[in-house]
Design an enzyme around this catalytic site. Structure first.
Site, short mmCIF file in Angstrom:
data_model
loop_
_atom_site.label_atom_id
_atom_site.label_comp_id
_atom_site.label_asym_id
_atom_site.label_seq_id
_atom_site.Cartn_x
_atom_site.Cartn_y
_atom_site.Cartn_z
N GLU A 118 -2.59 -1.69 -3.20
CA GLU A 118 -3.68 -0.94 -2.60
C GLU A 118 -3.36 0.56 -2.62
O GLU A 118 -2.18 0.93 -2.55
CB GLU A 118 -3.90 -1.35 -1.14
CG GLU A 118 -4.28 -2.78 -0.93
CD GLU A 118 -4.46 -3.10 0.54
OE1 GLU A 118 -5.09 -4.13 0.84
OE2 GLU A 118 -3.97 -2.32 1.39
N HIS A 167 0.86 -1.19 0.00
CA HIS A 167 0.00 0.00 0.00
C HIS A 167 0.89 1.24 0.00
O HIS A 167 1.18 1.82 1.05
CB HIS A 167 -0.90 -0.01 1.24
CG HIS A 167 -1.94 1.06 1.23
ND1 HIS A 167 -3.19 0.87 1.79
CD2 HIS A 167 -1.95 2.33 0.76
CE1 HIS A 167 -3.91 1.98 1.65
NE2 HIS A 167 -3.16 2.88 1.04
N HIS A 177 -8.12 -6.39 7.14
CA HIS A 177 -7.93 -5.40 8.20
C HIS A 177 -8.21 -6.05 9.56
O HIS A 177 -9.34 -6.36 9.89
CB HIS A 177 -8.80 -4.16 8.04
CG HIS A 177 -8.18 -2.95 8.70
ND1 HIS A 177 -7.38 -2.06 8.02
CD2 HIS A 177 -8.21 -2.52 9.97
CE1 HIS A 177 -6.96 -1.12 8.84
NE2 HIS A 177 -7.44 -1.37 10.05
#
Length: 237
Positions: free
Chosen positions: A70, A43, A190
């Site tokens: 991401e 990310h 997450h």
């Protein structure tokens, strides 16, 4: 079997804390794939607090499983993804100053924006996923954007499950059922961990992929990365 994609942001954070190249991010990606991980997730953020933009290019030839990038689709991010052409791009609506991703897209409010961005990625052969909260109307909105998959934002489940509330899974199951009916693939991530991943997997029909970073790396400090990767793989069977 649900695929395990290992998010390696924390390895980049550790490297950056000393300003050198230890631990080496590319070598770590090679190793976790060798240990059985079926994907690598990164990310990159504009401030490069962990993953640097150069890392995105350096990892490309080394990720022979699934490469998932991401990020918030600002123009700089979009242009980079189009150059690298990963297996999948996961769109996350995080602010520049967010410590970590903390909400899914409002797929209704941002429909037109998402339609345009997703179309550009798909025209270049890149599978798309969008980060969503476990809300039925947001899943319906995701379908209208043209995305291939959704990624269910699982922080609320993980928190409440840790308090002993197994009913926290209910909205996720309902959203998964709807997504399947709409023809959307389902990813999740997450705060998933060894403590909750099996229960989550058992209650999400046709879960294709989980992306796990913080918990997996933390657990590996005690148990070892190769061991932990294989512990997740056994839970995901």
């Amino acid at each position: 079997m649900t695929k395990l994609s290992v998010n390696i942001n924390k390895i980049a954070t550790l490297r950056n804390s000393r300003g050198g190249d230890v631990p080496n991010l590319v070598q770590f990606a090679r190793d976790v794939q060798k240990f059985g991980a079926q994907g690598i997730t990164i990310h990159p953020r504009p401030d490069e607090r962990h993953i640097r933009y150069q890392d995105v290019y350096d990892l490309k030839p080394e990720v022979y499983t699934e490469y998932n990038i991401e990020g918030n689709p600002i123009r700089q991010f979009v242009d980079m993804v189009l150059k690298v052409k990963p297996t999948q791009v996961t769109l996350v609506p995080d602010a520049d100053d967010a410590i970590t991703s903390n909400a899914g897209w409002d797929t209704i409010k941002h429909k037109d924006f998402l339609v345009d961005v997703i179309k550009e990625f798909k025209q270049n052969g890149i599978r798309t996923a969008i980060f969503v909260d476990p809300i039925l109307k947001q899943v319906e909105g995701a379908k209208a954007t043209g995305t291939d998959r959704i990624e269910l934002y699982t922080e609320a489940f993980a928190h409440n499950y840790g308090l002993g509330n197994e009913m926290a899974i209910k909205p996720y199951t309902e959203c998964a059922v709807l997504a399947n009916a709409l023809g959307l693939g389902i990813n999740a991530g997450h705060d998933l961990s060894l403590d909750n991943i099996k229960f989550f997997k058992q209650n999400i029909p046709d879960l294709l992929e989980v992306s796990i970073g913080h918990a997996l790396i933390s657990e590996s400090l005690y148990l070892g990365i190769e061991n932990v990767v294989n512990m997740y793989l056994r839970q995901l069977k």
